[in-house]
Design a protein around this motif. Sequence first.
Motif, PDB file in Angstrom:
ATOM      1  N   GLN A  40     -17.040  41.335  27.868  1.00 48.03           N
ATOM      2  CA  GLN A  40     -18.450  41.034  27.689  1.00 48.03           C
ATOM      3  C   GLN A  40     -18.758  39.547  27.822  1.00 48.03           C
ATOM      4  N   ASN A  41     -17.874  38.717  27.263  1.00 44.24           N
ATOM      5  CA  ASN A  41     -18.108  37.268  27.281  1.00 44.24           C
ATOM      6  C   ASN A  41     -16.777  36.541  27.397  1.00 44.24           C
ATOM      7  N   PRO A  42     -16.221  36.459  28.602  1.00 43.72           N
ATOM      8  CA  PRO A  42     -14.901  35.861  28.798  1.00 43.72           C
ATOM      9  C   PRO A  42     -14.818  34.426  28.291  1.00 43.72           C
ATOM     10  N   GLU A  43     -15.885  33.642  28.444  1.00 41.38           N
ATOM     11  CA  GLU A  43     -15.843  32.245  28.018  1.00 41.38           C
ATOM     12  C   GLU A  43     -15.733  32.133  26.504  1.00 41.38           C
ATOM     13  N   LEU A  44     -16.529  32.907  25.790  1.00 44.12           N
ATOM     14  CA  LEU A  44     -16.477  32.877  24.335  1.00 44.12           C
ATOM     15  C   LEU A  44     -15.126  33.390  23.838  1.00 44.12           C
ATOM     16  N   TYR A  45     -14.601  34.412  24.497  1.00 40.75           N
ATOM     17  CA  TYR A  45     -13.305  34.953  24.115  1.00 40.75           C
ATOM     18  C   TYR A  45     -12.207  33.902  24.309  1.00 40.75           C
ATOM     19  N   ALA A  46     -12.262  33.165  25.405  1.00 34.49           N
ATOM     20  CA  ALA A  46     -11.273  32.121  25.666  1.00 34.49           C
ATOM     21  C   ALA A  46     -11.339  31.028  24.597  1.00 34.49           C
ATOM     22  N   GLN A  50      -8.302  30.097  21.929  1.00 32.07           N
ATOM     23  CA  GLN A  50      -7.799  28.728  21.803  1.00 32.07           C
ATOM     24  C   GLN A  50      -7.910  28.243  20.354  1.00 32.07           C
ATOM     25  N   ALA A  51      -9.031  28.585  19.702  1.00 37.40           N
ATOM     26  CA  ALA A  51      -9.202  28.204  18.301  1.00 37.40           C
ATOM     27  C   ALA A  51      -8.157  28.886  17.424  1.00 37.40           C
ATOM     28  N   LEU A  52      -7.825  30.116  17.763  1.00 38.58           N
ATOM     29  CA  LEU A  52      -6.813  30.848  17.008  1.00 38.58           C
ATOM     30  C   LEU A  52      -5.438  30.200  17.162  1.00 38.58           C
ATOM     31  N   LEU A 109       0.527  40.582  24.662  1.00 39.95           N
ATOM     32  CA  LEU A 109      -0.873  40.422  24.248  1.00 39.95           C
ATOM     33  C   LEU A 109      -0.976  39.605  22.963  1.00 39.95           C
ATOM     34  N   VAL A 110      -0.157  39.932  21.961  1.00 42.12           N
ATOM     35  CA  VAL A 110      -0.253  39.208  20.690  1.00 42.12           C
ATOM     36  C   VAL A 110       0.291  37.783  20.830  1.00 42.12           C
ATOM     37  N   ARG A 111       1.177  37.593  21.784  1.00 43.26           N
ATOM     38  CA  ARG A 111       1.703  36.242  22.014  1.00 43.26           C
ATOM     39  C   ARG A 111       0.609  35.296  22.486  1.00 43.26           C
ATOM     40  N   GLU A 112      -0.389  35.833  23.192  1.00 47.32           N
ATOM     41  CA  GLU A 112      -1.517  35.004  23.629  1.00 47.32           C
ATOM     42  C   GLU A 112      -2.320  34.480  22.436  1.00 47.32           C
ATOM     43  N   LYS A 113      -2.213  35.160  21.297  1.00 46.28           N
ATOM     44  CA  LYS A 113      -2.902  34.731  20.081  1.00 46.28           C
ATOM     45  C   LYS A 113      -2.081  33.726  19.277  1.00 46.28           C
ATOM     46  N   GLY A 114      -0.899  33.399  19.771  1.00 50.89           N
ATOM     47  CA  GLY A 114      -0.026  32.505  19.024  1.00 50.89           C
ATOM     48  C   GLY A 114       0.870  33.248  18.054  1.00 50.89           C
TER      49      GLY A 114
END
Length: 375
Positions: A40-46, A50-52, A109-114
């Motif tokens: 829905q909102n790739p920019e906000l998700y990115a 990054q904040a996570l 997938l979870v690795r992308e979250k740190g």
Amino acid sequence: MKSNIIKFFFPVVMLFAFVACDEWTEIESLDIHRPTLEEQNPELYAQYMQALRDYKARDHKIVFVSVDNPSTAPSQRSEHIKTLPDSVDYIVLKNPADVHPTLVAEMSLVREKGTRVLYTIDYDALEARWAQILEEEENNQPEESETPETPDESDGDEGEELQPDPAVVLEQRFLDFCREQTALQLSYCDRYGFDGVIVACTGKNYSGMADDVQARYIARQEAFFGTVGAWYGTHAGKSLSFCGKPQYLADKSILAQCDYVILPAIDVQSVSELSLVLVQASVAEVPADRFVIQVSTVSATDPTDETGYFLGLDEDGKSRLRAVKAAAQWTLAASDGTKAGLFIADAQNDYFNISMVYRNIREAISIMNPAPKNR
């Protein structure tokens, strides 16, 4: 839920929360596609991702969770690691020998979250398996023959060979078995793409052992941790932690290489007992700046199981005090050793909650890492 990132991404967090509340009632066979935030909102998700990752890179109370992953394809939402709270730092799979491709994909997938995915290699389990092997060998031995032995007519002791001590041979067999099995389990890390391992060993107080018993105790730990140390020398980018009673390690040098020292406290029933576990582990040569206490969730299927509860009631005066919440609060209290965080065993038990999935785990994370207040 996300501590310091909630302030900036509250709408996103609430969207995730509402979706999570409904997930556990879904029927897996229905082919219903719900657009994700990424779609829905790739920019906000990115920005959220990054904040996570930034949050996890900063100093905060670490959270481990273990899950009982099936070897077959996940059949319900609680068996997917991607459904775990984003703020979890480490996910520990309890069945590392046979990880289904679905979960291997979710590890990425979870690795992308740190979030990093680990598994445990348990020395105590190796000793237990060895005892089973010896018992099986004894049960399979043929009965002794009743035929009288033929006397040895050789002259004197000429040509007689000294037979090795059976106890020595047996112990060498165990050391070989220990090294072989440890190396085999370490190979799972590369096979499935894990981010590291936890080495577990309960140990015993060896100071009062007889000399021969102590020598055997030390040799066995050397076989186990020596194999781990050699592996880690070629896998320096992987995470390594210890779980057990560090005060009973004959050689504590491996602890300096460990990210965290996890102290099992699943069987304790009070906060004072948690402090005792910490005090007992705080001995010379044990780094006191990386302690993580391990407690458990409450059983989701057995109402008679007391695991996961502490004595006493919660703040409402009605509900039983859960170990997860009490331990999270305990990590904030001052102590001689650093309380680096919390290890929550059997996280899948906490999934099924009518108000919010993983409610107690999320509450523990919020207690340890509260969102900053506006001044």
